[in-house]
Scaffold this active site. Structure first.
Site, short mmCIF file in Angstrom:
data_model
loop_
_atom_site.label_atom_id
_atom_site.label_comp_id
_atom_site.label_asym_id
_atom_site.label_seq_id
_atom_site.Cartn_x
_atom_site.Cartn_y
_atom_site.Cartn_z
CD GLU A 49 48.21 38.73 37.85
OE1 GLU A 49 47.14 39.26 37.50
OE2 GLU A 49 48.99 38.17 37.04
CG PHE A 74 43.87 36.71 38.47
CD1 PHE A 74 43.60 35.39 38.13
CD2 PHE A 74 43.18 37.71 37.82
CE1 PHE A 74 42.66 35.07 37.15
CE2 PHE A 74 42.23 37.40 36.84
CZ PHE A 74 41.98 36.08 36.52
#
Length: 302
Positions: A49, A74
């Site tokens: 991410e 996330f």
């Protein structure tokens, strides 16, 4: 609401080749159609991410309108530094879309509970924050996001309130919506949990208690006027959110009271206490356990 997001983005991407969608290696059942139809506008960045956010910022700096897509925690908490220092600092056109807000992924445990994101994201400069209550608001927010310069955060959860939209009243970023009129008490909510406010309102109609239900889809910018009007025109206010009480909707409403020197006749903040959840279960179950379910709302109205 997740399906409403991708459907609307698909419509926009057909007309605008500068729109790009980057996923953090999830959402394939929902994103497969987009990936097939727009292979040059879609990237799977993998379970990375931070890198995803860096890629999104770089593409935005080159003129693309980029959407990053992942589970609530996330693509926010895991890459907060990249959001702050890369995307927001440079006012890049990066739109962060978090699915699974609140307890949407309740059975997967605390690592998947997005319960502090609104407070964290609203504290970052140059970052707008949205928490729609129904699919229509999702569509309207996405329509606006593609035309706004800078970073936007869109929080979507698994639940959704009915699309009760007044005719001839346009949607505006930064303006809350009175979904149902009432004068005895006002319930101000963000996210799909607004549905509980509508259900509670139905329970009290037979008791001749009128409840005003207010949707706050825009956390930042925030509609102070609608809160002030509720304080002046109703017998009390309850804020309702599937998020920590610290820094979320309830906190913003309280800030509005102090800033404008206006106080409601009564006030109750319904949200999550600042503690780690060791319980897993469905979204509805975790709402009940954390006293933000329908019965707790009814208890607070009483």
């Amino acid at each position: 609401m997740r399906d409403a997001f991708i459907s609307q983005l698909t419509l926009l991407a057909k007309k605008d080749p500068s729109i790009m969608l980057i996923t953090g290696d999830l959402g394939f059942g929902v994103l497969d159609g987009f990936a097939k139809d727009f292979p040059d506008q879609y990237i799977n960045a993998g379970v990375a991410e931070q890198n995803m956010t860096g890629i999104a910022t770089g593409l935005a700096m080159e003129g693309r309108k980029v959407f990053t897509y992942s589970i609530g925690n996330f693509n926010t908490l895991r890459c907060l530094e990249q959001i702050r220092n890369d995307a927001c600092y440079h006012e890049a056109n990066v739109n962060i879309v978090s699915v699974g807000g609140g307890f949407s992924y309740g059975p997967l445990g605390y690592s998947h509970h997005a319960t502090e994101d609104l407070a964290i994201m609203r504290a970052i400069p140059n970052c707008r924050v949205f928490s729609p209550t129904n699919t229509w608001e999702v569509e309207q927010i996405v329509n606006n996001m593609v035309n706004m310069v800078g970073v936007n955060y869109l929080r979507i959860d698994k639940s959704s309130a009915p699309n009760l939209n007044k005719k001839n009243i346009p949607f505006k970023i930064g303006e809350g919506r009175i979904v149902k009129e009432g004068k005895d008490i006002a319930i101000i909510a963000c996210g799909g949990i607004l549905d509980l406010a509508l259900r509670a309102r139905e329970l009290y109609e037979s008791k001749n208690i009128s409840i005003r239900v207010v949707s706050i889809h825009s956390i930042k910018p925030f509609d102070e006027k609608i809160v002030i009007d509720c304080a002046k025109e109703t017998g009390g206010i309850i804020t309702l959110e599937e998020h920590s009480k610290l820094g979320g909707l309830g906190s913003i409403v309280c800030e509005t009271f102090v800033k404008n020197r206006v106080l409601p006749k009564k006030f109750k903040m319904m949200g999550l206490d600042s503690k780690f959840s060791t319980i897993v279960g469905s979204q509805d179950y975790l709402r009940d356990v954390n006293k933000i379910g329908l019965q707790s709302l009814v208890d607070n109205i009483n």
